[in-house]
Design a protein around this motif. Structure first.
Motif, PDB file in Angstrom:
ATOM      1  N   ILE A 276       1.923  -4.334  -5.873  1.00 50.29           N
ATOM      2  CA  ILE A 276       2.061  -3.686  -4.976  1.00 50.29           C
ATOM      3  C   ILE A 276       3.121  -4.197  -4.167  1.00 50.29           C
ATOM      4  CG2 ILE A 276       1.447  -2.464  -2.751  1.00 50.29           C
ATOM      5  CD1 ILE A 276      -1.119  -1.372  -4.214  1.00 50.29           C
ATOM      6  N   THR A 311       2.039  11.816  -2.660  1.00 45.98           N
ATOM      7  CA  THR A 311       1.937  10.295  -2.869  1.00 45.98           C
ATOM      8  C   THR A 311       3.051   9.844  -3.229  1.00 45.98           C
ATOM      9  OG1 THR A 311      -0.557  10.499  -2.922  1.00 45.98           O
ATOM     10  CG2 THR A 311       0.479   8.576  -3.771  1.00 45.98           C
ATOM     11  N   TRP A 313       4.541   6.495  -5.447  1.00 45.05           N
ATOM     12  CA  TRP A 313       3.906   5.531  -6.222  1.00 45.05           C
ATOM     13  C   TRP A 313       4.780   4.420  -6.270  1.00 45.05           C
ATOM     14  CZ3 TRP A 313      -0.932   6.483  -6.999  1.00 45.05           C
ATOM     15  CH2 TRP A 313      -1.509   7.899  -7.006  1.00 45.05           C
ATOM     16  N   LYS A 320       4.639   1.242  -4.330  1.00 40.61           N
ATOM     17  CA  LYS A 320       4.183   1.261  -2.923  1.00 40.61           C
ATOM     18  C   LYS A 320       2.469   1.661  -2.990  1.00 40.61           C
ATOM     19  CE  LYS A 320       6.565   1.542  -0.081  1.00 40.61           C
ATOM     20  NZ  LYS A 320       7.162   0.904   0.855  1.00 40.61           N
ATOM     21  N   THR A 321       2.431   2.042  -3.992  1.00 33.98           N
ATOM     22  CA  THR A 321       0.729   2.043  -4.057  1.00 33.98           C
ATOM     23  C   THR A 321       0.112   2.435  -5.287  1.00 33.98           C
ATOM     24  OG1 THR A 321      -1.234   3.641  -2.960  1.00 33.98           O
ATOM     25  CG2 THR A 321       0.350   4.782  -3.708  1.00 33.98           C
ATOM     26  N   TYR A 324      -6.306   4.681  -6.199  1.00 33.86           N
ATOM     27  CA  TYR A 324      -7.912   4.064  -5.731  1.00 33.86           C
ATOM     28  C   TYR A 324      -8.965   5.284  -5.917  1.00 33.86           C
ATOM     29  CZ  TYR A 324      -5.654  -0.275  -4.258  1.00 33.86           C
ATOM     30  OH  TYR A 324      -4.699  -1.485  -4.112  1.00 33.86           O
ATOM     31  N   THR A 337      -6.442   7.069  -3.086  1.00 30.33           N
ATOM     32  CA  THR A 337      -5.435   7.940  -3.667  1.00 30.33           C
ATOM     33  C   THR A 337      -5.635   8.345  -4.759  1.00 30.33           C
ATOM     34  OG1 THR A 337      -4.322   5.669  -4.309  1.00 30.33           O
ATOM     35  CG2 THR A 337      -3.674   6.741  -2.083  1.00 30.33           C
TER      36      THR A 337
END
Length: 457
Positions: A276, A311, A313, A320-321, A324, A337
């Motif tokens: 990330i 979202t 990604w 970015k993320t 989870y 997420t």
């Protein structure tokens, strides 16, 4: 509860009120510490065609209720499609009996409380009202020109319309309606040397042009006759959107934060942690999931009732993320997420024709097939080109080539970009079903790795 009302459309489904009544009845029978109810209802119609004529067709309707009972850290689940009072009561009792027998789950999470959800836009009347007669007309718009051209068309058309519901004993209730339609066709020459494919998928059937898909597949079939062999190796490729979707969608399966944290993923950082904040793709690439994107809208909640929102990604090539789940998010003290739903890639302004015209020597790929994993640490896959593979010389498509096996990763591919076109939704599922909502552009890529030839059409 009475049976679902009779609708003037081929797909019956439970309304919000009907679904809530079923959920309330189940929860009223429950004695477990916690109970969750998932209800899926709706209909599906399909028409399959071969040798320029319809071979099978059918419609079915169903409603299923899945009951998850939790006692301490133990849980049991039962699914039924019987909605009468006694059947629901029996299903609840069985789920609770199973929960008492099950081993404890050390990662069990409590049910969510009441949530707020954004309104969805995943429903289309044109899909819900699609009739067998209209499906037959769509098939005819492909089969008739194929017959006239003395070619052989096959294909599959499917549409779905229904509702999904999640409710639990802590006051959560989520309800959404959704539709989806897909049409794919393969057209071949009688001698078996030429094959062309085209497909379209949408929530809204009116966005699928059956005649245009048939014309595209027919032209590819003609042009792909008598392919020549070329040496395997690394080539510049122009990938049509479907081929891009076949590979780019594989990234959506690799975003597990837990796998990354535990060192089992491409997104694992050397020495520990995740990537990330690191750039892993070409800066022109952004990958998002968005339940409201009009090209691929989805439900705004997950199977456990967690809200789904847009979202990001990967943004401009930077992670970015990651995804989870609730347990791992709690372990890492972050917000959960969810991966899944739509998967959308940014693009550019070039047309497919412009990408071809800018290529001195390369290969044009219609789609990939028989895609299988090789190495999860690099997201490496192998597979075959299929149904229209052509040589590009001096900016023009010159001749058909035999299909090729590839060994390639979407990560490597998206770091070797030379051009991007305008994104569109594609039928990226090997099964031919509606599948995930994948929106991608055509792209031009250097050094794509082909490892061997294939005589398969």
């Amino acid at each position: 509860m009475s049976a679902p009302r009779s609708l003037s459309v081929p797909a019956r489904y439970l309304s919000r009120e009907e679904a809530r009544a079923v959920a309330d009845r189940v929860l009223g029978f429950a004695t477990a510490d916690e109970t969750r109810v998932n209800i899926s209802s709706g209909g599906r119609g399909n028409t399959r065609f071969a040798v320029n004529q319809i071979s099978t067709a059918g419609d079915n309707y169903d409603a299923t209720v899945s009951i998850r009972s939790v006692i301490g850290k133990r849980s049991g689940t039962v699914t039924t499609n019987k909605l009468d009072e006694e059947s629901l009561r029996r299903a609840v009792r069985t789920a609770e009996q199973l929960a008492r027998l099950a081993p404890e789950d050390p990662e069990a999470m409590p049910e969510l409380g009441a949530q707020r959800y954004e309104a969805d836009n995943a429903w289309s009347d044109s899909t819900a009202t699609l009739s067998p007669t209209a499906r037959a007309a769509a098939v005819q718009s492909i089969a008739a020109p194929s017959r006239t051209a003395e070619l052989i068309s096959t294909g599959y058309l499917e549409h779905q319309a229904g509702s999904d519901t999640v409710a639990n004993s802590r006051g959560l209730f989520a309800y959404g309606r959704n539709t989806g339609a897909v049409l794919t066709t393969t057209i071949r020459t009688p001698d078996g040397t030429g094959s062309g494919w085209a497909g379209g998928v949408a929530n809204d059937w009116s966005r699928i042009d059956a005649a245009a898909l048939g014309a595209r597949a027919l032209e590819k079939a003609k042009r792909s006759q008598n392919p020549v062999a070329i040496e395997p190796g690394r080539y510049t490729v122009v990938l049509e959107p479907t081929a891009v979707g076949n590979l780019v969608q594989l990234l959506s399966r690799a975003f597990s934060a837990r796998s990354a944290d535990e060192g089992r993923s491409f997104f694992s950082k050397a020495g520990g942690g995740t990537k990330i904040g690191e750039r892993v793709l070409d800066p022109r690439v952004t990958l998002v999931s968005d339940p409201h994107d009009e090209r691929a809208p989805t439900n705004t909640f997950t199977g456990d009732g967690m809200p789904v929102t847009r979202t990001t990604w990967v943004e401009n090539g930077v992670v970015k993320t990651l995804a989870y789940d609730r347990y791992w998010a709690e372990q890492k003290n972050v917000e959960p997420t969810q991966a899944g739903g739509s998967f959308i890639m940014s693009g550019g302004d070039a047309s497919l024709e412009e990408l071809i015209a800018s290529t001195e020597r390369g290969i044009l790929v219609t789609r990939f097939w028989y895609i299988r994993p090789v190495d999860p640490r690099t997201i490496l896959y192998t597979g075959l080109t299929r149904d229209g593979t052509f040589l590009i010389e001096n900016g023009k498509v010159t001749r058909a080539v035999k299909n090729l096996r590839f060994n390639e990763s979407p990560v490597f591919m998206l770091n070797n970009l030379e051009g991007l076109g305008r994104p569109e939704r594609v039928s990226a599922s090997e099964s031919g079903g509606v599948g995930q909502g994948v929106v991608v552009p055509p792209i031009k890529v250097r050094d794509f790795n082909f490892t061997s030839l294939s005589d398969a059409i």
